[in-house]
Design a protein around this motif. Structure first.
Motif, PDB file in Angstrom:
ATOM      1  N   ILE A  26       0.965  -1.234   0.326  1.00 27.67           N
ATOM      2  CA  ILE A  26      -0.276  -0.012  -0.194  1.00 27.67           C
ATOM      3  C   ILE A  26       1.087   1.210  -0.030  1.00 27.67           C
ATOM      4  CG2 ILE A  26      -1.500   1.663   1.541  1.00 27.67           C
ATOM      5  CD1 ILE A  26      -2.745  -1.585   2.437  1.00 27.67           C
ATOM      6  N   GLU A  27       2.059   0.677   0.670  1.00 22.85           N
ATOM      7  CA  GLU A  27       2.622   2.121   0.745  1.00 22.85           C
ATOM      8  C   GLU A  27       3.524   2.578   0.250  1.00 22.85           C
ATOM      9  OE1 GLU A  27       2.479  -0.569   2.736  1.00 22.85           O
ATOM     10  OE2 GLU A  27       2.130   0.455   4.743  1.00 22.85           O
ATOM     11  N   TRP A  28       4.056   1.655  -0.739  1.00 26.83           N
ATOM     12  CA  TRP A  28       4.720   2.015  -2.069  1.00 26.83           C
ATOM     13  C   TRP A  28       3.712   2.466  -3.840  1.00 26.83           C
ATOM     14  CZ3 TRP A  28       9.438   3.754  -2.361  1.00 26.83           C
ATOM     15  CH2 TRP A  28      10.722   3.071  -1.034  1.00 26.83           C
ATOM     16  N   ARG A  29       2.657   1.094  -3.687  1.00 30.68           N
ATOM     17  CA  ARG A  29       1.184   2.328  -4.402  1.00 30.68           C
ATOM     18  C   ARG A  29       1.471   3.681  -4.430  1.00 30.68           C
ATOM     19  NH1 ARG A  29      -1.299  -2.556  -6.908  1.00 30.68           N
ATOM     20  NH2 ARG A  29      -2.793  -0.816  -7.588  1.00 30.68           N
ATOM     21  N   THR A  30       1.819   4.444  -3.483  1.00 25.14           N
ATOM     22  CA  THR A  30       0.705   5.231  -3.189  1.00 25.14           C
ATOM     23  C   THR A  30       1.717   6.383  -3.127  1.00 25.14           C
ATOM     24  OG1 THR A  30      -0.416   4.453  -1.599  1.00 25.14           O
ATOM     25  CG2 THR A  30       0.340   6.597  -0.904  1.00 25.14           C
ATOM     26  N   TRP A  74       2.029   6.322  -7.295  1.00 29.43           N
ATOM     27  CA  TRP A  74       0.897   7.505  -7.583  1.00 29.43           C
ATOM     28  C   TRP A  74       1.217   8.625  -7.614  1.00 29.43           C
ATOM     29  CZ3 TRP A  74      -1.372  11.917  -4.763  1.00 29.43           C
ATOM     30  CH2 TRP A  74      -3.060  12.344  -6.223  1.00 29.43           C
ATOM     31  N   GLY A  75       1.671   9.435  -6.260  1.00 25.69           N
ATOM     32  CA  GLY A  75       2.684  10.526  -6.122  1.00 25.69           C
ATOM     33  C   GLY A  75       3.188  10.844  -7.621  1.00 25.69           C
ATOM     34  N   ILE A  76       4.026   9.618  -7.597  1.00 23.33           N
ATOM     35  CA  ILE A  76       5.037  10.089  -9.013  1.00 23.33           C
ATOM     36  C   ILE A  76       4.390   9.687  -9.549  1.00 23.33           C
ATOM     37  CG2 ILE A  76       7.554   9.411  -9.936  1.00 23.33           C
ATOM     38  CD1 ILE A  76       7.911   7.608  -6.910  1.00 23.33           C
ATOM     39  N   PHE A  77       3.989   9.488 -10.534  1.00 26.34           N
ATOM     40  CA  PHE A  77       3.198   9.601 -11.410  1.00 26.34           C
ATOM     41  C   PHE A  77       2.124  11.135 -11.882  1.00 26.34           C
ATOM     42  CE2 PHE A  77      -0.717   8.923 -14.270  1.00 26.34           C
ATOM     43  CZ  PHE A  77      -0.162   8.435 -15.017  1.00 26.34           C
ATOM     44  N   PHE A  78       2.016  10.889 -10.101  1.00 30.83           N
ATOM     45  CA  PHE A  78       1.300  12.813 -10.237  1.00 30.83           C
ATOM     46  C   PHE A  78       2.103  13.728 -11.225  1.00 30.83           C
ATOM     47  CE2 PHE A  78      -0.361  16.430  -7.603  1.00 30.83           C
ATOM     48  CZ  PHE A  78      -1.403  16.484  -8.282  1.00 30.83           C
ATOM     49  N   VAL A  79       3.031  13.878 -10.106  1.00 31.70           N
ATOM     50  CA  VAL A  79       4.561  14.988 -10.745  1.00 31.70           C
ATOM     51  C   VAL A  79       4.636  14.944 -11.861  1.00 31.70           C
ATOM     52  CG1 VAL A  79       6.771  14.833  -9.988  1.00 31.70           C
ATOM     53  CG2 VAL A  79       5.095  14.835  -8.149  1.00 31.70           C
ATOM     54  N   ALA A  80       4.829  13.648 -13.045  1.00 33.27           N
ATOM     55  CA  ALA A  80       5.035  13.375 -14.028  1.00 33.27           C
ATOM     56  C   ALA A  80       4.138  13.881 -14.571  1.00 33.27           C
ATOM     57  CB  ALA A  80       5.379  11.994 -14.795  1.00 33.27           C
ATOM     58  N   GLY A 114      -3.156   6.766 -12.971  1.00 28.25           N
ATOM     59  CA  GLY A 114      -3.227   7.278 -11.884  1.00 28.25           C
ATOM     60  C   GLY A 114      -4.193   7.048 -11.219  1.00 28.25           C
ATOM     61  N   PHE A 115      -5.359   6.197 -10.915  1.00 27.12           N
ATOM     62  CA  PHE A 115      -6.247   6.036 -10.082  1.00 27.12           C
ATOM     63  C   PHE A 115      -5.799   4.915 -10.550  1.00 27.12           C
ATOM     64  CE2 PHE A 115     -10.194   8.421 -10.735  1.00 27.12           C
ATOM     65  CZ  PHE A 115     -10.110   9.540  -9.884  1.00 27.12           C
ATOM     66  N   LEU A 116      -5.626   3.866 -10.787  1.00 25.12           N
ATOM     67  CA  LEU A 116      -5.111   2.615 -10.787  1.00 25.12           C
ATOM     68  C   LEU A 116      -3.677   1.909 -10.757  1.00 25.12           C
ATOM     69  CD1 LEU A 116      -6.587   1.235 -14.679  1.00 25.12           C
ATOM     70  CD2 LEU A 116      -7.652   0.045 -12.273  1.00 25.12           C
ATOM     71  N   THR A 117      -2.858   2.778 -10.498  1.00 29.02           N
ATOM     72  CA  THR A 117      -1.388   3.059  -9.674  1.00 29.02           C
ATOM     73  C   THR A 117      -2.218   3.320  -8.272  1.00 29.02           C
ATOM     74  OG1 THR A 117      -0.685   3.917 -11.104  1.00 29.02           O
ATOM     75  CG2 THR A 117       0.306   3.946  -9.360  1.00 29.02           C
ATOM     76  N   LEU A 118      -2.970   3.292  -7.572  1.00 33.05           N
ATOM     77  CA  LEU A 118      -3.419   3.755  -6.293  1.00 33.05           C
ATOM     78  C   LEU A 118      -3.539   2.030  -5.686  1.00 33.05           C
ATOM     79  CD1 LEU A 118      -5.250   6.531  -5.754  1.00 33.05           C
ATOM     80  CD2 LEU A 118      -3.412   6.658  -4.447  1.00 33.05           C
TER      81      LEU A 118
END
Length: 214
Positions: free
Chosen positions: A45-49, A52-58, A152-156
């Protein structure tokens, strides 16, 4: 007697600028995002979150660097090449990583078709279409936005988090199905925008043939 203008010739912007730095950052983030997404088999859960943060920044920097480059006239040859590569690399990593995690035939089918379409269009734009302008269609812009939302959603960890926090089980499941619906919409838009692109290329085939011969 001819007169020459005293105005200095416009200088090309340096490749060392903020938009290009943000583009390089996105490229660097690709393997980091992939590692975070697939850490512990995609069950963390932690690393998937974090992924998601990395994908959001990109995705945010993709919007920011384009706006800055246009506003400050910092469009460079390097940026024209690196920017689409960075975009396709991060989304490609997301598609492949999520296909590994989900491990279903339909997700792998979507991934293969999308990646073939995306890289075919990108390579054409960077090679034979230098002398021809193929305007970005509205469907392509909708495809990009829908694709980013879906990935983004599926990364979570939408389904995984319910195992740890019971009250998040139903919201996570509902959001997962919303993400799948967005993914299918993005897939349909990918096919349609790809058709529009190759249709426009075919219509300008004579111009392309002449530019390739020179």
């Amino acid at each position: 007697m001819s007169q020459t203008s005293g105005a200095p010739a416009p200088t090309k912007p340096s490749n060392w600028n903020l938009p290009n730095a943000l583009t390089v950052l996105r490229i660097v983030l690709v393997p980091v995002y992939g590692w975070a997404l697939l850490h512990d088999g995609g069950e963390s859960i932690e690393w998937r979150t974090i992924a998601w943060g990395i994908f959001f920044v990109a995705m945010i920097t993709d919007k920011i660097d384009g706006d800055i480059a246009r506003a400050r006239n910092l469009i460079t040859d390097f940026g024209k090449i690196a920017d689409p590569i960075a975009d396709k690399a991060i989304t490609g990593m997301a598609f492949i990583g999520l296909s590994i995690i989900m491990d279903t035939w339909w997700m792998w089918t979507i991934t293969v078709i999308v990646l073939v379409r995306e890289w075919a269009v990108t390579l054409l734009r960077l090679s034979v279409l230098k002398a021809v302008v193929i305007a970005a269609a509205a469907s392509g812009k909708w495809k990009t936005a829908t694709q980013a939302l879906a990935l983004g959603f599926l990364t979570l960890p939408l389904r995984e988090v319910g195992d740890e926090v019971e009250w998040l089980d139903v919201p996570g499941e509902i959001t997962w199905y919303v993400a799948i619906a967005l993914l299918l919409a993005a897939f349909a838009l990918t096919l349609w925008s790809g058709y529009e692109f190759f249709r426009d290329v075919w219509r300008q085939r004579d111009v392309i043939r002449k530019s390739s011969a020179t």
